[in-house]
Structure formats: C-alpha cells, structure tokens
Write a protein that holds these residues in place. Structure first.
Motif, short mmCIF file in Angstrom:
data_model
loop_
_atom_site.label_atom_id
_atom_site.label_comp_id
_atom_site.label_asym_id
_atom_site.label_seq_id
_atom_site.Cartn_x
_atom_site.Cartn_y
_atom_site.Cartn_z
N UNK A 116 3.66 0.36 -7.08
CA UNK A 116 4.17 -0.68 -6.20
C UNK A 116 3.93 -2.04 -6.84
N UNK A 117 4.69 -3.02 -6.36
CA UNK A 117 4.56 -4.36 -6.92
C UNK A 117 3.74 -5.23 -5.98
N UNK A 118 2.80 -5.96 -6.53
CA UNK A 118 1.95 -6.83 -5.71
C UNK A 118 2.75 -8.06 -5.28
N UNK A 119 2.78 -8.30 -3.96
CA UNK A 119 3.50 -9.45 -3.44
C UNK A 119 2.53 -10.62 -3.25
N UNK A 120 1.41 -10.34 -2.57
CA UNK A 120 0.42 -11.41 -2.39
C UNK A 120 -0.97 -10.81 -2.30
N UNK A 121 -1.95 -11.66 -2.58
CA UNK A 121 -3.33 -11.19 -2.62
C UNK A 121 -4.19 -12.05 -1.69
N UNK A 122 -5.02 -11.37 -0.87
CA UNK A 122 -5.96 -12.14 -0.07
C UNK A 122 -7.28 -11.39 -0.04
N UNK A 123 -8.26 -11.90 -0.75
CA UNK A 123 -9.55 -11.21 -0.85
C UNK A 123 -9.38 -9.84 -1.45
N UNK A 124 -9.85 -8.82 -0.73
CA UNK A 124 -9.78 -7.46 -1.24
C UNK A 124 -8.50 -6.73 -0.84
N UNK A 125 -7.59 -7.46 -0.24
CA UNK A 125 -6.38 -6.81 0.26
C UNK A 125 -5.14 -7.44 -0.37
N UNK A 126 -4.20 -6.59 -0.73
CA UNK A 126 -2.94 -7.12 -1.26
C UNK A 126 -1.79 -6.53 -0.46
N UNK A 127 -0.74 -7.33 -0.31
CA UNK A 127 0.50 -6.77 0.22
C UNK A 127 1.31 -6.29 -0.98
N UNK A 128 1.74 -5.04 -0.91
CA UNK A 128 2.49 -4.52 -2.05
C UNK A 128 3.84 -3.99 -1.59
N UNK A 129 4.78 -4.01 -2.53
CA UNK A 129 6.15 -3.61 -2.25
C UNK A 129 6.42 -2.28 -2.95
N UNK A 130 6.67 -1.25 -2.15
CA UNK A 130 6.96 0.06 -2.74
C UNK A 130 8.44 0.22 -3.08
N UNK A 131 9.20 -0.84 -2.83
CA UNK A 131 10.65 -0.73 -3.02
C UNK A 131 11.29 -0.23 -1.75
N UNK A 132 12.59 -0.43 -1.64
CA UNK A 132 13.30 0.03 -0.46
C UNK A 132 12.81 -0.64 0.81
N UNK A 133 12.28 -1.85 0.69
CA UNK A 133 11.86 -2.61 1.87
C UNK A 133 10.53 -2.17 2.46
N UNK A 134 9.83 -1.26 1.78
CA UNK A 134 8.55 -0.80 2.32
C UNK A 134 7.42 -1.65 1.78
#
Ligand code: SF4
Lengths: 81, 360
Positions: free
Chosen positions: A8-26
C-alpha cells in the motif's frame, strides 16, 4: 487471509499511525511502529501493521534484471548456434 | 503495487517458462519445496504447475500458520473461552479443530470469542471493556510475531493477556530436510517472513545442507523466476542463497522487528500439528512479561491433543509428502464447507487452496 501481506502507499503519517492507500479507493489506518516511513513510500501491510518498506527502485530493478537476464541469455544462445 | 510495472507481463512469462524448460534436467526429477500459504495460492491460482516440465515438481511445506497450530493449543484457547475469558483471534482460527472442540463450538456454547484483524484490535477491545478479561490468541510465523511483541512491550491493559502460539519458519525447513524419503532439491523461502528475518536467516541451508535456497515474492513471475533460479543452481550443481524479492527483502531484514521479538520472547521447542515437537521452533513470553501470559494467568496448559481426525492426512500434506487429492477424504468427507482437517479450514491451507481451484 491472516498471512497475506498487501502493498500500500502511505498517504499521511501521524505518530505511530499512517493512512495508507491500498488502491481502488481503499484507505486504511495502519500501525507503523515497525518501520520508518514518509508519505509516498510503499509499505507491505500485514494484519494491521506495516512490516516493511518496499523499494520502488528495487522493484524497477527487478523487472529490468528479469528482462536483461533473459535477453543476454537468449543472445548467448543465438551466438552459440 | 507499482501498477504500471509489469509484474504479470505475459510475454515475460512465456520467456521465463522457456528458460525453465532449458534449465530443467532432461530426465531426473527436481523437487522444489516452498513453505508459504501465499506461494501455494499463487502457484495453484495461476496454474503454474501446469506450465512446468513434467519432471519439475513444486511441493508445499508447512507454510500455513493456522494449519500448524497443534490441537493442544486450540484446546487451551477453548478452555480459556469456556472459563469466561473473551478470546480474540484471527478469523481463520475459529473453525480449526481442537481435540474435541473448535473455538466456534465454544462460541456456540455461549463463550465470548471474537474475531480481530490485528493484535491492536484486541488491545482496543480490552481497553473499552475493563471489567472483562481478554486474551489474544497470537498465532502466526515471524510476520505476525513482531506485532504481538510490540503490543506486549507497549504495556497492554491489565485485563489483556496473550496466548502466544507463534512458530518459526527455518526450523520447519530443517525438519523437511530430515525426512529421509522426501528428497528436496531446493527451497523457495517465504517472502513475507523474510522481510522480517532477512536473507541471513537462511544461510545455513546452502552452507550446512548444500540446499539451493531462493527467497521469492508472490507475483506469478516472482515464483516462476525463483523456480528458474533454483533449477539453474541444480544444473550448476551449486548451492547458493539467492534473493528474488529484493524489492522487499534485505540481508538483515527488519532489525527493529527482530529486536522487539527478541525482547518480548524467548525461543522454545514447539509442537506442530501432526508433526510432533520441533526444537527451537516457537516463541514464549519472557519471564518479565509472564503476568501477560494467558497460560499462567488462568492456569491452562495442555500438553497433549488429538491433532488429526481418523483418516485425515494433513500431516502428510503439510510436509509435501502427498497432494491433497491423494487424501481419501479430499472433497468427499472433507470440504471447505465441512472441513475435517486444519489444511481445509484456513484459506492458506493447501487442501483449501486446491479445493477452491477445483471449484472455480
Ligand atoms: S483433505 Fe481434509 S482430511 Fe484430507 S488432508 Fe486435507 S484437510 Fe486433512
């Protein structure tokens, strides 16, 4: 599937958590304590945790090597005949 | 991932198959063993076996973490659940048979068993309901163990404990080499486990056992290339450690993850379903964290379980000795809807993967 790790691609990072994009809008939140990442990096996600950073250069390199390996060997064979 | 990169390029695939044909020996059979449910999925789903020369065999070793969990440890989880502890586990584990009961049976009897996606989910649940005791049934290989370690080291809520049942892959590979009539010619090592433990963990296989070993990724081309790399080594009579999965696996692996595992766990002998006790093949919480050990907290410890129902051949499927179709129960008494053995329960189990491929 428990053992499946998904890139997955990292979208944003905050502390120990990242929002990631698995593709297909997930888009999901994953724990990144096991790796060091920044936005735009690719990570391998397994059961909610990013377990490794994927190298884009190495990915491209793999494909290049695959092609090259086949080509040089095919060339060698042609010369042998 | 890297969508525009052609990891499934049909042209490249055709050429690799050509190379495999050339590298394969003319008569002798070559047996390549992988140890990963996801590799088996790629191989079966994409029909890769049918593309290989007849004398190149790819067999599946004990690479499904759910399948290798012994009945005794399922029994422990069942006992915890029946004692009133909320047992949290991965979805695949629910239906795996214990000696008498599965966790699903316990749930049907009123026990509180909950499916989680990660160890962190278990932590969150325990925090939300502080008046209940929770246990996380931590199974899986070196890919999952670091996240369990992380949660243990992060000081979990007091009402959460861990039923640690992690297993290590290299000892299982050593077991396979010790089976006299299996005659493996090369290993494809599991890519995801390797992202954690690194290439170096496999050094012993070429060195001490003269066994060609290639770490591989999970695209069909990754697996085909790994097969080609093994065949080349066999042809050259060489035994090297090679990395096909350079985009994810380094020599050292994920050092941070290794440190966490080392801090939280010690390595002990471990029971594997149907395969007996393998030396130094399992993790146990270190004494410092024994207050979080569910076995100690609730006094559950079961040393003997019934791993196989009569007729089930899981132990032979798991070491690649037979194909699922050679089990007399396959798709007769044992189906994905009504599994009899662990290999048919988990989505990573060889029997389940074969069953689905037949049905699609
Ligand atoms: S088909 Fe069923 S009974 Fe036979 S080995 Fe596979 S899981 Fe066990």
């Amino acid at each position: 599937m428990m053992c499946l790790a998904i890139p997955a691609k990292v979208v944003s990072v905050q502390g120990n958590v990242a929002r990631v994009d698995f593709g297909g809008g997930i888009i999901r939140e994953v724990d990144i304590s096991l790796v060091e990442v920044k936005p735009d990096d690719y990570v391998l996600v397994h059961a909610g945790y990013a377990i490794q950073v994927l190298s884009r250069e190495e990915a491209e390199e793999t494909l290049r090597l695959w092609s090259e390996l086949l080509e040089t060997e095919e060339k060698l064979e042609r010369n042998n005949i | 991932m890297f969508k525009h990169l052609k990891f499934r390029d049909p042209n490249l695939t055709k050429r690799v198959i050509g190379k495999i044909r050339e590298a394969a020996p003319k008569r002798d059979t070559v047996k390549i063993c992988h140890v990963c449910g996801t590799h088996e999925w790629t191989i079966t789903h994409f029909g890769l076996r049918s593309l290989l020369p007849q004398n190149v065999e790819v067999i599946a070793g004990p690479g499904c973490p759910v399948c290798v969990t012994p009945a005794s440890e399922i029994d422990e989880a069942v006992q915890l659940a029946l004692k009133g502890v909320v047992v949290t586990c991965f979805g695949d584990v629910l239906r795996v048979p214990g000696s008498e009961k599965s966790l699903l049976d316990a749930k049907a009897e009123g026990a509180d068993v909950r499916v989680v996606y990660s160890a962190l989910d278990a932590v969150k649940m325990a925090k939300k309901e502080p008046d209940k005791e929770f246990a996380f049934f931590a199974i899986g290989f070196e890919t999952t163990a670091p996240s369990t370690a992380l949660e243990v080291l992060k000081k979990p809520p007091k009402n959460l404990s861990f039923l640690v049942s992690h297993r290590l892959i290299p000892p299982a590979m050593e077991l396979l080499l010790g089976i006299g009539d299996l005659h493996i010619d090369g290993f494809i090592a599991p890519g995801h486990v390797s992202t954690i433990i690194g290439l170096k963990a496999y050094e012993i296989f070429p060195k001490a056992y003269r066994m060609p070993t290639v770490v591989a990724g999970f695209e069909p081309l990754d697996v085909l290339f790994a097969i080609y790399m093994v065949l080349k080594q066999v042809k050259d009579n060489a035994a090297r450690l090679e990395n096909e999965y350079v985009r994810a696996v380094s020599w050292e692996g994920n050092v941070k993850a290794q440190e966490l595992m080392h801090k939280a766990f010690k390595i002990v002998d471990g029971e594997w379903r149907g395969l007996g006790k393998l030396p130094s093949s399992a993790f146990k919480l270190r004494e410092e964290y024994s207050e979080y050990d569910a076995r100690e907290r609730f006094g559950v410890k079961i040393s003997h379980g019934r791993d196989l129902l009569p007729g089930c051949q899981c132990h032979l499927v798991m070491i690649g000795k037979i194909k699922p179709t050679e089990c007399p129960l396959f798709m007769k008494a044992c189906t994905p809807q009504k599994p009899m053995g662990a290999c048919m329960v988990s989505m990573e189990g060889t029997c389940s993967i074969w069953a689905k491929a037949i049905n699609t």
